[in-house]
Scaffold this active site. Structure first.
Site, PDB file in Angstrom:
ATOM      1  N   LYS A 249      38.087  31.143  49.779  1.00 37.67           N
ATOM      2  CA  LYS A 249      39.245  32.238  49.510  1.00 37.67           C
ATOM      3  C   LYS A 249      39.336  33.082  50.863  1.00 37.67           C
ATOM      4  CE  LYS A 249      39.499  36.673  46.949  1.00 37.67           C
ATOM      5  NZ  LYS A 249      38.881  37.343  45.755  1.00 37.67           N
ATOM      6  N   ASP A 254      42.452  42.938  49.882  1.00 37.09           N
ATOM      7  CA  ASP A 254      42.870  42.966  48.335  1.00 37.09           C
ATOM      8  C   ASP A 254      43.171  44.106  47.638  1.00 37.09           C
ATOM      9  OD1 ASP A 254      43.047  42.458  45.701  1.00 37.09           O
ATOM     10  OD2 ASP A 254      40.991  41.756  45.257  1.00 37.09           O
ATOM     11  N   LYS A 261      43.521  48.419  42.553  1.00 35.34           N
ATOM     12  CA  LYS A 261      41.987  49.024  42.749  1.00 35.34           C
ATOM     13  C   LYS A 261      42.199  50.360  42.839  1.00 35.34           C
ATOM     14  CE  LYS A 261      39.913  44.624  44.404  1.00 35.34           C
ATOM     15  NZ  LYS A 261      38.990  44.442  42.969  1.00 35.34           N
ATOM     16  N   ASP A 272      37.351  40.710  51.763  1.00 37.25           N
ATOM     17  CA  ASP A 272      37.850  39.606  50.624  1.00 37.25           C
ATOM     18  C   ASP A 272      38.086  38.327  51.067  1.00 37.25           C
ATOM     19  OD1 ASP A 272      37.791  39.240  47.915  1.00 37.25           O
ATOM     20  OD2 ASP A 272      39.638  39.839  47.526  1.00 37.25           O
ATOM     21  N   ASP A 331      44.996  41.387  39.993  1.00 34.95           N
ATOM     22  CA  ASP A 331      43.642  41.875  40.809  1.00 34.95           C
ATOM     23  C   ASP A 331      42.826  40.677  40.648  1.00 34.95           C
ATOM     24  OD1 ASP A 331      41.903  43.018  42.580  1.00 34.95           O
ATOM     25  OD2 ASP A 331      41.243  44.408  41.141  1.00 34.95           O
ATOM     26  N   GLU A 333      42.846  37.677  41.734  1.00 35.49           N
ATOM     27  CA  GLU A 333      44.018  36.910  42.370  1.00 35.49           C
ATOM     28  C   GLU A 333      43.407  35.595  43.238  1.00 35.49           C
ATOM     29  OE1 GLU A 333      42.323  39.470  43.737  1.00 35.49           O
ATOM     30  OE2 GLU A 333      41.564  38.780  45.229  1.00 35.49           O
ATOM     31  N   ARG A 335      41.093  33.496  42.207  1.00 30.72           N
ATOM     32  CA  ARG A 335      41.072  32.370  41.604  1.00 30.72           C
ATOM     33  C   ARG A 335      42.440  31.506  41.746  1.00 30.72           C
ATOM     34  NH1 ARG A 335      39.614  35.448  36.199  1.00 30.72           N
ATOM     35  NH2 ARG A 335      38.193  36.425  37.776  1.00 30.72           N
TER      36      ARG A 335
HETATM   37  N1  BES Z   1      37.815  40.664  45.446  1.00 30.84           N
HETATM   38  C1  BES Z   1      37.405  41.060  44.217  1.00 30.84           C
HETATM   39  C2  BES Z   1      36.074  40.722  43.673  1.00 30.84           C
HETATM   40  C3  BES Z   1      35.063  41.738  44.654  1.00 30.84           C
HETATM   41  C4  BES Z   1      34.863  42.738  43.908  1.00 30.84           C
HETATM   42  C5  BES Z   1      34.630  40.930  45.713  1.00 30.84           C
HETATM   43  C6  BES Z   1      33.705  43.460  44.918  1.00 30.84           C
HETATM   44  C7  BES Z   1      33.682  41.974  46.481  1.00 30.84           C
HETATM   45  C8  BES Z   1      33.475  43.162  46.141  1.00 30.84           C
HETATM   46  C9  BES Z   1      38.401  40.129  43.007  1.00 30.84           C
HETATM   47  O1  BES Z   1      39.634  39.689  43.476  1.00 30.84           O
HETATM   48  C10 BES Z   1      38.480  41.109  42.041  1.00 30.84           C
HETATM   49  O2  BES Z   1      39.383  41.916  42.016  1.00 30.84           O
HETATM   50  N2  BES Z   1      38.055  40.548  40.799  1.00 30.84           N
HETATM   51  C11 BES Z   1      38.196  41.384  39.640  1.00 30.84           C
HETATM   52  C12 BES Z   1      38.422  40.281  38.535  1.00 30.84           C
HETATM   53  C13 BES Z   1      38.843  41.155  37.233  1.00 30.84           C
HETATM   54  C14 BES Z   1      40.365  41.843  37.298  1.00 30.84           C
HETATM   55  C15 BES Z   1      38.734  39.951  36.041  1.00 30.84           C
HETATM   56  C16 BES Z   1      36.806  42.174  39.252  1.00 30.84           C
HETATM   57  O3  BES Z   1      35.593  41.651  39.761  1.00 30.84           O
HETATM   58  O4  BES Z   1      36.965  43.362  38.814  1.00 30.84           O
HETATM   59 ZN    ZN Z   2      39.682  39.628  45.968  1.00 28.08          ZN
HETATM   60 MN    MN Z   3      41.127  41.185  43.219  1.00 29.96          MN
END
Ligand code: BES
Ligand code: ZN
Ligand code: MN
Length: 484
Positions: A249, A254, A261, A272, A331, A333, A335
């Site tokens: 990824k 992000d 966020k 990210d 968010d 994204e 996946r």
């Molecule tokens: N890049 C983030 C996940 C992340 C969080 C990586 C903290 C490193 C540190 C990912 O894209 C994300 O935002 N995931 C969301 C998913 C949710 C919206 C289902 C999350 O983990 O809150």
């Molecule tokens: Zn992300």
């Molecule tokens: Mn995200």
């Protein structure tokens, strides 16, 4: 800080600081030939009141001379020795120029590979990223390895150097801020790895549209930068045997998109793209050490931004697999990027296995913190191999469940699936279930959620804080042990 390691057969001047290897209990009788008589009695006295449970003891003989005793236990794992090297580095990294002579002959011959790991630990711990500091530190640490016995072979030196360079390359990429390492710049940097013997192919937006990768493209569509899929091929085996595939990824920044966020979560999102950086670093290491395997690295590079043209919650996109996705949360994204990258990798390269890496979910940090990466897989053998490799290089993984009941949670009313689940809980598993839907031909697949591992706020055993390069050494070990 500059660290230099030299190898010398004999000392050409009187050494300043010396490093000697003793047994487990800091017995120094066998070390008498390396230390002056009066120094021996001085150290013997101090040893009576020293904490012998420590791994190393530093004796300051005068303001210009230190003797470091490293206790070499009988049964040491390679990762213990790397840890010792890192601990040694922390002790000597004290803000002055310094020079240490490491006496290799003081090691017992049964520890012939000890120095390779010890020096590797020193190197890994010494990394720092200070490209953007205008005042550069000009401090130097030199380590002279002196002696004829127990010296790393040329072959081992090359292997560890390749691993260090790959790991540092990954750390450099992860450390770069979003304004510098955007997808256009990132694609260019990967292109420069042709010089190491990798075949690099860049698919830009025009090509991605033609291929139908609208899941990946949707994430990047709000950015003024391009979106890319980049492949790196290493052909280390003359025959055309199926390659090992690594997918990463690469979300250069992000923001969360319209599912924005909050500020304190957003500021970390320069890393990210760590999954992709690991893949790039790994491919570099494999090429540098001329690994006797065929391998391919595939990374999806995008920037998840907010703009008049950005993806909206509720948008429905068609992925490269043909399956449609309702993007309920912009968010989630990573996946979407991986979905297209995974199907493409499986179809185009027909690999023996696919391992993907991603900073995919905050939920995996709730589960495992910064100690283990989450491992999700459709294959027990591959899982065991990855688990064991992780234990050996101290980049640990813990297997988490997949199950058809979690998979169901990703069904959507309006499309083939949705990108988040509403039932709640098990967010890392449902993300992995989503990814699994894009492995179409039952290829052995493992997904590593490295959200808690890619960046270390306080430093770890083999890093001094910041980007860790997690996964480069793990996957190199996986390859080396099982496929080479
Ligand atoms: N890049 C983030 C996940 C992340 C969080 C990586 C903290 C490193 C540190 C990912 O894209 C994300 O935002 N995931 C969301 C998913 C949710 C919206 C289902 C999350 O983990 O809150
Ligand atoms: Zn992300
Ligand atoms: Mn995200």
């Amino acid at each position: 800080m500059a660290l230099k390691i030299n190898y010398l057969k004999t000392e050409n001047k009187k050494p300043s600081n010396i490093v000697l290897f003793s047994d487990e209990k800091f017995k120094i009788s066998s070390l008498e030939r390396y230390i002056d008589k009066n120094e021996i009695s001085y150290i013997s006295d101090l040893l009576k009141t020293s904490d012998l449970k420590k791994n190393l003891l530093v004796f300051e003989l005068n303001s210009k001379k230190k003797i470091v005793l490293v206790s070499v236990k009988d049964k040491l794992k390679s990762s213990d020795i790397e840890g010792l090297g890192a601990e040694f580095y922390t002790r000597i990294n004290l803000g002055k120029n310094s020079e240490y002579s490491v006496i290799s002959d003081s090691l017992k011959s049964k520890h012939e590979n000890f120095l390779s790991y010890f020096l590797h630990g020193i190197k890994l711990k010494s990394y720092s990223f200070n490209k953007y500091k205008t005042k550069k530190e000009d401090r130097k640490i030199s380590i002279n390895v002196i002696g004829k016995k127990n010296i790393p072979s040329a072959q081992l030196k090359l292997k560890f150097k390749a691993l260090e360079e790959g790991t540092f390359y990954a750390r450099d990429l992860v450390s770069e801020p979003g304004n510098i390492l955007h997808p256009d710049e990132y694609a260019k940097r990967i292109s420069s790895l042709k010089k190491d013997g990798l075949k690099v192919t860049i698919y830009d937006e025009k090509k991605l549209k033609k291929l139908g990768m609208h899941a990946l493209l949707g994430v990047g569509q709000g950015s003024i930068r391009g979106s890319y899929l980049v492949t790196m091929e290493w052909n280390g085996k003359k025959n055309n045997s199926k390659p090992l595939a690594f997918v990463g990824k690469g979300v250069c920044f992000d923001t969360g998109g319209y599912s924005l966020k909050p500020a304190r979560f957003m500021e970390d999102m320069t890393y990210d793209m760590a999954g992709s950086a690991t893949v790039v670093g790994l491919m570099k290491s494999l090429a540098l050490r001329k690994a006797k395997i065929n391998a391919v690295g595939v990374v999806g590079l995008v920037e998840n931004m907010v703009s008049g043209n950005a993806q909206r919650p509720g948008d429905i996109v068609k992925s490269y697999s043909g399956k449609t996705i309702e993007v309920l949360n912009t968010d989630a994204e990573g996946r979407l990027v991986l979905a297209d990258a995974l199907t493409f990798t499986e179809k185009r390269f027909k690999p023996q296995f696919i391992v993907d890496l991603a900073t995919l979910t905050g939920a995996i940090i709730v589960c495992l913190g910064s100690e283990y990466a989450g491992l999700f897989s459709n294959d027990d053998k591959l899982s065991k191999q990855i688990f064991s490799a992780g234990e050996q290089v101290e980049e640990k993984v813990w297997r988490m469940p997949l199950h058809k009941n979690y998979d169901k949670l990703m069904n959507s009313k309006n499309a083939d699936m949705q990108n988040i689940n509403y039932v709640g809980g098990a967010g890392s598993t449902t993300a992995a279930q989503f990814l699994q839907r894009f492995i179409l031909n039952k290829t052995p697949w493992a997904h590593l959620d490295i959200a808690g591992m890619a960046f270390s706020k306080y430093g770890g055993a083999l890093n001094s804080g910041g980007a860790t390069g997690f996964g480069v050494r793990l996957l190199n070990k996986l390859v080396e042990e099982n496929y080479e």
